[in-house]
Motif scaffolding. Structure first.
Motif, PDB file in Angstrom:
ATOM      1  N   MET A   1     151.941  -3.792 109.165  1.00 51.48           N
ATOM      2  CA  MET A   1     153.218  -3.826 108.805  1.00 51.48           C
ATOM      3  C   MET A   1     154.606  -4.370 109.359  1.00 51.48           C
ATOM      4  O   MET A   1     155.190  -4.014 110.032  1.00 51.48           O
ATOM      5  CB  MET A   1     153.261  -2.080 107.519  1.00 51.48           C
TER       6      MET A   1
ATOM      7  N   ASP B   1     159.056  -4.472 109.203  1.00 53.66           N
ATOM      8  CA  ASP B   1     160.000  -3.485 108.644  1.00 53.66           C
ATOM      9  C   ASP B   1     161.332  -3.576 107.958  1.00 53.66           C
ATOM     10  O   ASP B   1     161.471  -4.696 107.953  1.00 53.66           O
ATOM     11  CB  ASP B   1     160.829  -2.888 110.260  1.00 53.66           C
TER      12      ASP B   1
ATOM     13  N   THR C   1     162.290   7.832 106.495  1.00 58.20           N
ATOM     14  CA  THR C   1     161.547   6.075 106.470  1.00 58.20           C
ATOM     15  C   THR C   1     160.228   6.503 104.973  1.00 58.20           C
ATOM     16  O   THR C   1     159.859   7.135 104.580  1.00 58.20           O
ATOM     17  CB  THR C   1     159.827   5.967 107.512  1.00 58.20           C
ATOM     18  N   LYS C   2     160.038   5.098 104.205  1.00 59.45           N
ATOM     19  CA  LYS C   2     158.689   4.760 103.426  1.00 59.45           C
ATOM     20  C   LYS C   2     157.973   3.861 103.557  1.00 59.45           C
ATOM     21  O   LYS C   2     158.307   2.540 103.509  1.00 59.45           O
ATOM     22  CB  LYS C   2     160.299   5.799 102.078  1.00 59.45           C
ATOM     23  N   GLU C   3     156.849   3.919 102.794  1.00 57.11           N
ATOM     24  CA  GLU C   3     155.758   2.623 102.884  1.00 57.11           C
ATOM     25  C   GLU C   3     155.268   2.688 101.483  1.00 57.11           C
ATOM     26  O   GLU C   3     155.950   3.610 100.964  1.00 57.11           O
ATOM     27  CB  GLU C   3     154.539   2.915 103.668  1.00 57.11           C
TER      28      GLU C   3
ATOM     29  N   GLU D   1     154.570  -0.863  99.029  1.00 57.18           N
ATOM     30  CA  GLU D   1     153.890  -2.221  98.438  1.00 57.18           C
ATOM     31  C   GLU D   1     154.778  -3.323  97.668  1.00 57.18           C
ATOM     32  O   GLU D   1     155.385  -2.061  96.917  1.00 57.18           O
ATOM     33  CB  GLU D   1     152.183  -2.032  98.505  1.00 57.18           C
TER      34      GLU D   1
ATOM     35  N   ALA E   1     152.467  -4.769 102.607  1.00 53.15           N
ATOM     36  CA  ALA E   1     152.915  -3.768 103.184  1.00 53.15           C
ATOM     37  C   ALA E   1     154.127  -3.602 103.365  1.00 53.15           C
ATOM     38  O   ALA E   1     154.783  -4.179 104.595  1.00 53.15           O
ATOM     39  CB  ALA E   1     151.637  -2.857 103.906  1.00 53.15           C
ATOM     40  N   CYS E   2     154.601  -2.419 103.281  1.00 55.28           N
ATOM     41  CA  CYS E   2     156.492  -2.639 103.598  1.00 55.28           C
ATOM     42  C   CYS E   2     156.631  -1.231 104.559  1.00 55.28           C
ATOM     43  O   CYS E   2     156.712  -0.025 103.547  1.00 55.28           O
ATOM     44  CB  CYS E   2     157.970  -3.012 102.341  1.00 55.28           C
ATOM     45  N   ASN E   3     157.174  -1.310 105.525  1.00 54.65           N
ATOM     46  CA  ASN E   3     158.049   0.379 105.956  1.00 54.65           C
ATOM     47  C   ASN E   3     158.787  -0.395 105.907  1.00 54.65           C
ATOM     48  O   ASN E   3     160.409  -1.032 106.779  1.00 54.65           O
ATOM     49  CB  ASN E   3     157.097   0.321 107.840  1.00 54.65           C
TER      50      ASN E   3
ATOM     51  N   GLU F   1     163.052   1.532 106.391  1.00 52.38           N
ATOM     52  CA  GLU F   1     164.050   2.546 107.234  1.00 52.38           C
ATOM     53  C   GLU F   1     165.274   2.375 106.479  1.00 52.38           C
ATOM     54  O   GLU F   1     165.519   1.757 106.207  1.00 52.38           O
ATOM     55  CB  GLU F   1     164.671   1.700 108.481  1.00 52.38           C
TER      56      GLU F   1
END
Ligand SMILES: Nc1nc2c(ncn2[C@@H]2O[C@H](COP(=O)(O)OP(=O)(O)OP(=O)(O)O)[C@@H](O)[C@H]2O)c(=O)[nH]1
Ligand SMILES: [Mg+2]
Length: 250
Positions: free
Chosen positions: A1, A3, A41-43, A45, A50-52, A54
């Motif tokens: 994934m 960042d 942080t948040k995951e 889509e 899929a994006c993490n 910061e």
């Protein structure tokens, strides 16, 4: 994934922390506690990726803003927040944007302009048109009026920045690939062992041959290039429509 580093910037008390916490945790903080620095942080889509995320929630109060330069250096996308109840807070964003463009040494940095607290209709000092006006002057940077209190347009504003970062990355990758292909083609034709062919068109064409006017008076000689231009302009039209639709007026 992958960042993605987002930075939330703006004057003190405009609602940066409330917006960030609403986006990340879906809760609203009613009290005011000036931020020094908070990260989240948040995951999510975005368009199937899929994006993490910061997210750095920065200080707006002058005594805590010394680190701003470093935050900007490390950030990839920026959420620039003012309050519609505070005219001065929009003024402060002008200098912040200048600082971002200077540090990034680019005129196209992923960012959104956010006019927060739009639920406070009686306390407004700024209309949606004021935001649209600044957006226009900033090369049509996407503009949202938001309410952290009602979670209005909050998600859209954050996701927009991520989408801009992704789009920029894709463009950069495509440019790199094109450069690589051109380099490969050049090295093949430049190779001393490559057999010369009678009337073959060299892959490495001189600038004059590419830009020479064609028989129809067109600007480019290479076939298909003019058509690509038409495609670009139709994409531009689509983009413009999208930009206006983002200026949500509440
Ligand atoms: N009505 C209303 N109040 C808001 C909204 N967003 C924030 N506030 C209030 O505004 C005050 C300041 O919000 P913060 O999010 O702490 O502001 P900030 O920009 O993070 O401030 P600094 O950390 O000092 O830079 C708080 O009392 C919030 O409850 C909103 O959308 N609507
Ligand atoms: Mg804060």
């Amino acid at each position: 994934m992958r960042d993605y580093k987002l930075v939330v910037l703006g004057a003190g008390g405009v609602g940066k922390s409330c917006l960030t916490v609403q986006f990340v945790q879906e809760v609203y903080i009613d009290s005011y506690d000036p931020t020094i620095e908070d990260s989240y942080t948040k995951e999510i889509e975005v368009d199937g990726r899929a994006c993490n995320l910061e997210i750095l929630d920065t200080a707006g109060v002058a005594q805590f803003t010394a680190m701003r330069e470093l935050y900007i250096k490390n950030g990839q996308g920026f959420v620039l927040v003012y309050s519609v109840t505070d005219r001065q807070s929009l003024q402060e964003l002008l200098a912040i944007r200048e600082q971002i463009l200077r540090i990034k040494n680019s005129s196209s940095v992923p960012m959104v302009l956010v006019g927060n607290k739009c639920d406070l209709t009686d306390e407004r000092e700024l209309t949606p048109e004021d935001g649209i006006d600044v957006s226009r002057r900033w090369n049509k940077v996407p503009f949202y009026e938001t309410s952290a209190l009602y979670r209005m347009n909050v998600e859209d504003a954050f996701v927009d920045v991520v989408r801009q970062i992704i789009r920029k990355e894709v463009q950069q990758q495509q440019q790199q690939q094109q450069k690589l292909q051109l380099k490969r083609a050049n090295s093949v034709t430049d190779s001393p062992g490559f057999p010369s062919v009678g009337n073959a068109v060299p892959a490495k064409s001189s600038p004059q041959s590419v830009f020479a006017p064609n028989a129809n008076g067109g600007k480019l000689a290479a076939p298909g290039v003019l058509y690509a231009g038409a495609q670009v302009s139709s994409q531009k039209k689509k983009k413009r429509k999208k930009w206006y639709s983002k200026c949500t007026i509440l």
